[in-house]
Design an enzyme around this catalytic site. Structure first.
Site, PDB file in Angstrom:
ATOM      1  N   VAL A 100      44.101  47.212  38.598  1.00 64.69           N
ATOM      2  CA  VAL A 100      44.883  48.308  39.139  1.00 64.69           C
ATOM      3  C   VAL A 100      45.728  48.836  37.993  1.00 64.69           C
ATOM      4  CG1 VAL A 100      46.645  48.969  40.823  1.00 64.69           C
ATOM      5  CG2 VAL A 100      45.005  47.148  41.384  1.00 64.69           C
ATOM      6  N   CYS A 101      45.789  50.160  37.868  1.00 65.38           N
ATOM      7  CA  CYS A 101      46.734  50.758  36.913  1.00 65.38           C
ATOM      8  C   CYS A 101      46.427  50.230  35.497  1.00 65.38           C
ATOM      9  CB  CYS A 101      48.139  50.428  37.402  1.00 65.38           C
ATOM     10  SG  CYS A 101      49.516  51.336  36.705  1.00 65.38           S
ATOM     11  N   THR A 102      47.447  49.882  34.746  1.00 65.57           N
ATOM     12  CA  THR A 102      47.241  49.469  33.357  1.00 65.57           C
ATOM     13  C   THR A 102      46.759  48.027  33.219  1.00 65.57           C
ATOM     14  OG1 THR A 102      49.606  49.005  33.212  1.00 65.57           O
ATOM     15  CG2 THR A 102      48.844  51.139  32.385  1.00 65.57           C
TER      16      THR A 102
END
Lengths: 222, 222
Positions: A100-102
């Site tokens: 998820v995300c970075t």
């Protein structure tokens, strides 16, 4: 057969990157969800909530799904051999791998994204290519057994998508209904294409500036 | 001037009811966010994550926003005089009052919803009327200084809506962009109107059945 799901937790994790998909999998009838870190001491998220790991890298069971959330703490993880070894080894042995995300940048630093299509938070998207990935701008990108999601709230979409793959679409739809996931964002500000230029500037050049600057140096040195 | 935001946390809180809007307010530049409970011992959410309260009912500062998340633990709160006294008193003194999901039923049990339009999780919507509210089926319902949200994930929409009211629309749009909140639910299963009848049946008659049965008896006895 219980599905084993492991989220890596770490200092300065972005809590909603974790808690969105955590809620999806832990509400499902068929999943055991673990929070995995080097030790069992509580770790503090970027916004102050503490999470207590439930498994260490050593005693973590075999996983059906390894999932890595993002956050400013990703910068330290990208330079941490112990973390990268665990990620590399479990990415190779788990049925599914997700971020998820970075969190995607941790997969990248571990070499897991080489030649694979992936996404991440929009403000860190430029780091995917130097890490060997084939960047794709989308909410969720699937490449074989690898699912990567965009920034923060994309974790809910990702959780439901991966749950459907692992436990079946009927179960994912029950969880979506239980969580009343029929979102109505109040503004059209969720992506840099739709947000006001001043909002994009505030995120990139003020709120995230220090983290992005440090991240650039770390990726260049990998 | 810092905005004081207080979330009530409690045993069997639904964690995403809390962590969604928590993320919104704690990412904003202008907010101090408190987790408020009877004491500072960690409380366990429905899905196992622990939250450590940061303020007690006694030392909680004056609040600009009181926000109550939901969860199966709401059943106990509706019968807990100490909680209801705190809610009643702070609802009267805070600039804004909000609930996510079945947190609305705690406001109702405290008498705060009398004659006011409100919403809650779709599976508990029928409890609003016996608690004196004017039920309205919507993602977010505003009635004066009272904002109530639908189930679980509605907390993110609610957080951004209330942040815009308190800190201005520009700040809310920056946070929406930082959280990349441009949701793409994988299925059309987020409400009972769009979900398959089998999913509605599974939520009402299996997953939530015991909680809903107990809740019905509690509301009838209030």
């Amino acid at each position: 057969m219980t599905i084993q799901v492991g989220f890596i937790v770490f200092p300065k994790v972005q809590q909603l990157d974790l808690t969105g998909p955590y809620e999806v999998f832990s509400e499902a009838t068929s999943c055991d969800v673990h929070l995995v870190w080097k030790n069992l001491e509580p770790v503090r998220s970027t916004t102050g909530l503490d999470f207590t790991p439930t498994k260490t890298f050593v005693d973590c069971p075999a996983l059906d799904l390894l999932c890595i959330p993002g956050g400013s703490g990703v910068n330290a993880l990208m330079q941490d051999a112990e973390v990268l070894d665990f990620v590399r080894s479990r990415a190779a042995s788990s049925r599914y791998v997700a971020s998820v995300c970075t969190g995607a940048l941790v997969l990248g630093a571990a070499g897991v994204l080489k030649g694979r299509r992936a996404t991440t938070h929009w403000a860190s998207h430029d780091f995917l290519e130097p890490l060997g990935a084939i960047p794709e701008r989308a909410r969720i990108v699937r490449d074989g057994n690898l699912f990567t999601g965009g920034g923060v709230t994309a974790g809910i979409d990702l959780g439901l998508t991966v749950l459907a793959e692992i436990a079946g679409r009927a179960e994912a739809e029950i969880i979506q209904l239980a969580l009343e996931y029929a979102p109505e964002p109040p503004f059209a500000a969720g992506t840099p294409d739709t947000a006001a230029p001043a909002a994009v500037d505030a995120v990139v050049n003020e709120r995230f500036a220090a983290t992005l600057r440090a991240r650039k140096a770390i990726v260049a040195a990998l």
